[in-house]
Design a protein around this motif. Structure first.
Motif, PDB file in Angstrom:
ATOM      1  N   PHE A 194      -4.158   1.838  -2.674  1.00  0.00           N
ATOM      2  CA  PHE A 194      -3.953   3.255  -2.365  1.00  0.00           C
ATOM      3  C   PHE A 194      -4.764   3.563  -1.121  1.00  0.00           C
ATOM      4  CE2 PHE A 194      -4.342   7.809  -2.520  1.00  0.00           C
ATOM      5  CZ  PHE A 194      -3.070   8.205  -2.920  1.00  0.00           C
ATOM      6  N   VAL A 195      -4.101   4.043  -0.065  1.00  0.00           N
ATOM      7  CA  VAL A 195      -4.770   4.185   1.225  1.00  0.00           C
ATOM      8  C   VAL A 195      -4.838   5.630   1.726  1.00  0.00           C
ATOM      9  CG1 VAL A 195      -4.196   1.841   1.944  1.00  0.00           C
ATOM     10  CG2 VAL A 195      -2.634   3.708   2.517  1.00  0.00           C
ATOM     11  N   GLY A 196      -4.289   6.573   0.972  1.00  0.00           N
ATOM     12  CA  GLY A 196      -4.271   7.957   1.437  1.00  0.00           C
ATOM     13  C   GLY A 196      -5.457   8.762   0.931  1.00  0.00           C
ATOM     14  N   GLN A 197      -5.625   9.938   1.497  1.00  0.00           N
ATOM     15  CA  GLN A 197      -6.660  10.836   1.001  1.00  0.00           C
ATOM     16  C   GLN A 197      -6.321  11.193  -0.441  1.00  0.00           C
ATOM     17  OE1 GLN A 197      -6.446  13.350   4.855  1.00  0.00           O
ATOM     18  NE2 GLN A 197      -8.485  13.716   4.083  1.00  0.00           N
ATOM     19  N   LEU A 198      -7.309  11.071  -1.307  1.00  0.00           N
ATOM     20  CA  LEU A 198      -7.064  11.186  -2.743  1.00  0.00           C
ATOM     21  C   LEU A 198      -7.760  12.410  -3.325  1.00  0.00           C
ATOM     22  CD1 LEU A 198      -5.910  10.022  -5.341  1.00  0.00           C
ATOM     23  CD2 LEU A 198      -7.857   8.446  -5.437  1.00  0.00           C
ATOM     24  N   GLN A 199      -6.956  13.293  -3.920  1.00  0.00           N
ATOM     25  CA  GLN A 199      -7.493  14.464  -4.610  1.00  0.00           C
ATOM     26  C   GLN A 199      -7.844  14.067  -6.043  1.00  0.00           C
ATOM     27  OE1 GLN A 199      -8.062  17.177  -2.778  1.00  0.00           O
ATOM     28  NE2 GLN A 199      -7.158  15.969  -1.111  1.00  0.00           N
ATOM     29  N   THR A 200      -8.875  14.683  -6.591  1.00  0.00           N
ATOM     30  CA  THR A 200      -9.343  14.280  -7.914  1.00  0.00           C
ATOM     31  C   THR A 200      -8.290  14.511  -8.993  1.00  0.00           C
ATOM     32  OG1 THR A 200     -10.472  16.431  -8.102  1.00  0.00           O
ATOM     33  CG2 THR A 200     -11.809  14.545  -7.418  1.00  0.00           C
ATOM     34  N   ASN A 201      -7.375  15.471  -8.795  1.00  0.00           N
ATOM     35  CA  ASN A 201      -6.361  15.707  -9.826  1.00  0.00           C
ATOM     36  C   ASN A 201      -5.299  14.607  -9.864  1.00  0.00           C
ATOM     37  OD1 ASN A 201      -5.139  16.470  -7.405  1.00  0.00           O
ATOM     38  ND2 ASN A 201      -3.977  18.123  -8.325  1.00  0.00           N
ATOM     39  N   LYS A 202      -5.306  13.710  -8.889  1.00  0.00           N
ATOM     40  CA  LYS A 202      -4.365  12.582  -8.856  1.00  0.00           C
ATOM     41  C   LYS A 202      -5.016  11.272  -9.307  1.00  0.00           C
ATOM     42  CE  LYS A 202      -0.819  14.773  -6.959  1.00  0.00           C
ATOM     43  NZ  LYS A 202       0.476  14.928  -7.661  1.00  0.00           N
ATOM     44  N   VAL A 203      -6.306  11.314  -9.553  1.00  0.00           N
ATOM     45  CA  VAL A 203      -7.056  10.090  -9.825  1.00  0.00           C
ATOM     46  C   VAL A 203      -6.580   9.372 -11.078  1.00  0.00           C
ATOM     47  CG1 VAL A 203      -9.317   9.291 -10.616  1.00  0.00           C
ATOM     48  CG2 VAL A 203      -9.138  10.633  -8.526  1.00  0.00           C
ATOM     49  N   ARG A 204      -6.305  10.118 -12.124  1.00  0.00           N
ATOM     50  CA  ARG A 204      -5.911   9.464 -13.383  1.00  0.00           C
ATOM     51  C   ARG A 204      -4.622   8.672 -13.199  1.00  0.00           C
ATOM     52  NH1 ARG A 204      -5.989  12.201 -19.405  1.00  0.00           N
ATOM     53  NH2 ARG A 204      -5.539  10.284 -20.559  1.00  0.00           N
ATOM     54  N   SER A 205      -3.670   9.251 -12.457  1.00  0.00           N
ATOM     55  CA  SER A 205      -2.416   8.545 -12.196  1.00  0.00           C
ATOM     56  C   SER A 205      -2.653   7.315 -11.331  1.00  0.00           C
ATOM     57  CB  SER A 205      -1.405   9.474 -11.514  1.00  0.00           C
ATOM     58  OG  SER A 205      -0.233   8.768 -11.166  1.00  0.00           O
ATOM     59  N   VAL A 206      -3.402   7.481 -10.249  1.00  0.00           N
ATOM     60  CA  VAL A 206      -3.648   6.368  -9.325  1.00  0.00           C
ATOM     61  C   VAL A 206      -4.362   5.215 -10.030  1.00  0.00           C
ATOM     62  CG1 VAL A 206      -4.947   5.679  -7.254  1.00  0.00           C
ATOM     63  CG2 VAL A 206      -3.598   7.784  -7.235  1.00  0.00           C
ATOM     64  N   ALA A 207      -5.287   5.552 -10.900  1.00  0.00           N
ATOM     65  CA  ALA A 207      -6.051   4.509 -11.604  1.00  0.00           C
ATOM     66  C   ALA A 207      -5.190   3.699 -12.561  1.00  0.00           C
ATOM     67  CB  ALA A 207      -7.212   5.134 -12.367  1.00  0.00           C
ATOM     68  N   SER A 208      -3.995   4.196 -12.878  1.00  0.00           N
ATOM     69  CA  SER A 208      -3.136   3.483 -13.823  1.00  0.00           C
ATOM     70  C   SER A 208      -2.363   2.342 -13.172  1.00  0.00           C
ATOM     71  CB  SER A 208      -2.157   4.459 -14.490  1.00  0.00           C
ATOM     72  OG  SER A 208      -1.178   4.915 -13.560  1.00  0.00           O
ATOM     73  N   TYR A 209      -2.237   2.377 -11.816  1.00  0.00           N
ATOM     74  CA  TYR A 209      -1.463   1.313 -11.149  1.00  0.00           C
ATOM     75  C   TYR A 209      -2.176   0.679  -9.957  1.00  0.00           C
ATOM     76  CZ  TYR A 209      -0.352   5.096  -7.887  1.00  0.00           C
ATOM     77  OH  TYR A 209      -0.462   6.146  -7.005  1.00  0.00           O
ATOM     78  N   ALA A 210      -3.034   1.404  -9.279  1.00  0.00           N
ATOM     79  CA  ALA A 210      -3.687   0.852  -8.083  1.00  0.00           C
ATOM     80  C   ALA A 210      -4.706  -0.215  -8.483  1.00  0.00           C
ATOM     81  CB  ALA A 210      -4.367   1.953  -7.290  1.00  0.00           C
ATOM     82  N   ASP A 211      -4.738  -1.272  -7.702  1.00  0.00           N
ATOM     83  CA  ASP A 211      -5.760  -2.303  -7.893  1.00  0.00           C
ATOM     84  C   ASP A 211      -6.958  -2.044  -6.991  1.00  0.00           C
ATOM     85  OD1 ASP A 211      -4.244  -4.239  -9.686  1.00  0.00           O
ATOM     86  OD2 ASP A 211      -2.852  -4.034  -8.014  1.00  0.00           O
ATOM     87  N   ALA A 250       0.832  -1.203   0.000  1.00  0.00           N
ATOM     88  CA  ALA A 250       0.000   0.000   0.000  1.00  0.00           C
ATOM     89  C   ALA A 250       0.861   1.246   0.000  1.00  0.00           C
ATOM     90  CB  ALA A 250      -0.925   0.004   1.214  1.00  0.00           C
ATOM     91  N   GLU A 251       0.302   2.301  -0.578  1.00  0.00           N
ATOM     92  CA  GLU A 251       0.929   3.616  -0.604  1.00  0.00           C
ATOM     93  C   GLU A 251      -0.137   4.661  -0.298  1.00  0.00           C
ATOM     94  OE1 GLU A 251       4.117   4.667  -1.287  1.00  0.00           O
ATOM     95  OE2 GLU A 251       4.872   2.632  -1.427  1.00  0.00           O
ATOM     96  N   ASN A 252       0.307   5.834   0.196  1.00  0.00           N
ATOM     97  CA  ASN A 252      -0.676   6.869   0.501  1.00  0.00           C
ATOM     98  C   ASN A 252      -0.428   8.178  -0.236  1.00  0.00           C
ATOM     99  OD1 ASN A 252       1.578   7.743   1.944  1.00  0.00           O
ATOM    100  ND2 ASN A 252       0.338   8.586   3.623  1.00  0.00           N
ATOM    101  N   ARG A 253       0.660   8.243  -1.036  1.00  0.00           N
ATOM    102  CA  ARG A 253       0.945   9.448  -1.810  1.00  0.00           C
ATOM    103  C   ARG A 253       1.266   9.047  -3.244  1.00  0.00           C
ATOM    104  NH1 ARG A 253       3.915  13.810   1.033  1.00  0.00           N
ATOM    105  NH2 ARG A 253       5.542  13.507  -0.534  1.00  0.00           N
ATOM    106  N   ASP A 254       0.514   9.624  -4.177  1.00  0.00           N
ATOM    107  CA  ASP A 254       0.693   9.250  -5.579  1.00  0.00           C
ATOM    108  C   ASP A 254       2.108   9.543  -6.074  1.00  0.00           C
ATOM    109  OD1 ASP A 254      -0.215   8.536  -8.329  1.00  0.00           O
ATOM    110  OD2 ASP A 254       0.193  10.663  -8.673  1.00  0.00           O
ATOM    111  N   GLN A 255       2.693  10.650  -5.630  1.00  0.00           N
ATOM    112  CA  GLN A 255       4.024  11.009  -6.135  1.00  0.00           C
ATOM    113  C   GLN A 255       5.083   9.990  -5.728  1.00  0.00           C
ATOM    114  OE1 GLN A 255       2.029  12.806  -4.078  1.00  0.00           O
ATOM    115  NE2 GLN A 255       3.212  14.364  -2.963  1.00  0.00           N
ATOM    116  N   ASP A 256       4.849   9.258  -4.626  1.00  0.00           N
ATOM    117  CA  ASP A 256       5.747   8.169  -4.230  1.00  0.00           C
ATOM    118  C   ASP A 256       5.338   6.859  -4.904  1.00  0.00           C
ATOM    119  OD1 ASP A 256       7.035   9.918  -2.477  1.00  0.00           O
ATOM    120  OD2 ASP A 256       5.711   9.384  -0.812  1.00  0.00           O
TER     121      ASP A 256
END
Length: 239
Positions: free
Chosen positions: A82-99, A59-65
């Motif tokens: 992905f376990v951290g608070q998620l801002q909508t501007n990071k969603v596209r990146s997170v959706a590319s790797y998070a299960d 698990a990770e909580n920051r998209d940049q990491d």
């Protein structure tokens, strides 16, 4: 690297023993509880060692990491949470790797995750993060939806393309009636989980408990525990 592998192997064995003992005490089978290692601030090399040692959920909580680490470990059979608070501007990146995104707490985020998942051609598991302190009006800063908003959010996830409703997640509150009462907090989460499964039978995942309170989570019935420090060591200060 050998020293680090030895250290991680010893830490992992100790955590495994704690989980197994907690399962025995609760009359549960060990396989009912999945260990998720929270690797935030630690390098991809640690994730590789953990994979060698049998860890399959991280698990990770920051998209940049998380994004570069997931890319570096793309050849490994891992489930990324992905376990951290998620801002909508990071969603596209997170959706590319998070299960699995464990911190879904508002309908706007559901909409954004759905669009990103469809664009990526992936299905994202989603857990609704519950803010137990919101029941008393003493909401902290750890995110989450108030308990009375769970069903509305669950319905939104279930009807959203590209998303799968997995269940619930919480972090033991630092304020309100459950502060310092982790077992009571996790028992309360299980009540909400039972209620949720009445309308959404497949949403049976309950993510609760961390390094300090995993035994309480297992005793309450959690299916997943998120452990960082107990496996990887005390985190270096950021900044």
């Amino acid at each position: 690297m050998t020293d680090r592998r030895t250290q991680l192997a010893e830490n992992l064995a100790q955590v495994e023993e704690r989980i197994a003992s907690a399962c025995t005490a609760a009359g549960r089978k060990r396989e009912e509880v999945t260990l998720i290692v929270v690797s935030k601030t630690y390098p991809a090399s640690d994730v590789r060692i953990l994979h060698e040692l049998g860890v399959r959920h991280v698990a990770e909580n920051r998209d940049q990491d998380a994004a570069p680490k997931a890319a570096e470990c793309a050849d490994l059979s891992l489930t990324w949470h992905f376990v951290g608070q998620l801002q909508t501007n990071k969603v596209r990146s997170v959706a590319s790797y998070a299960d699995v995104v464990q911190s879904v707490d508002r309908t706007r985020l559901v909409t954004a995750l759905s669009a990103a998942a469809v664009r990526e051609g992936r299905e994202l598991g989603c857990l609704i993060q519950v803010a137990l302190d919101a029941e008393s009006g003493e909401r902290g800063d750890r995110g989450g939806v108030a308990p009375d908003g769970i069903e509305e959010l669950a319905a939104a996830v279930e009807s959203a393309p590209g998303l799968r409703l997995g269940g619930l997640m919480t972090v033991a509150p630092l304020a309100g009636p459950y502060a310092g009462r982790q077992r009571a907090a996790f028992d309360r989460l299980m009540e909400f989980s039972s209620r949720l499964r009445g309308n959404h039978p497949a949403a049976n995942m309950v993510s609760a408990g961390m390094s300090a309170d995993l035994e309480d989570a297992v005793a309450a019935g959690a299916t997943h525990v998120r452990v960082g420090t107990a496996v990887l060591g005390v985190r270096p200060r950021l900044g």
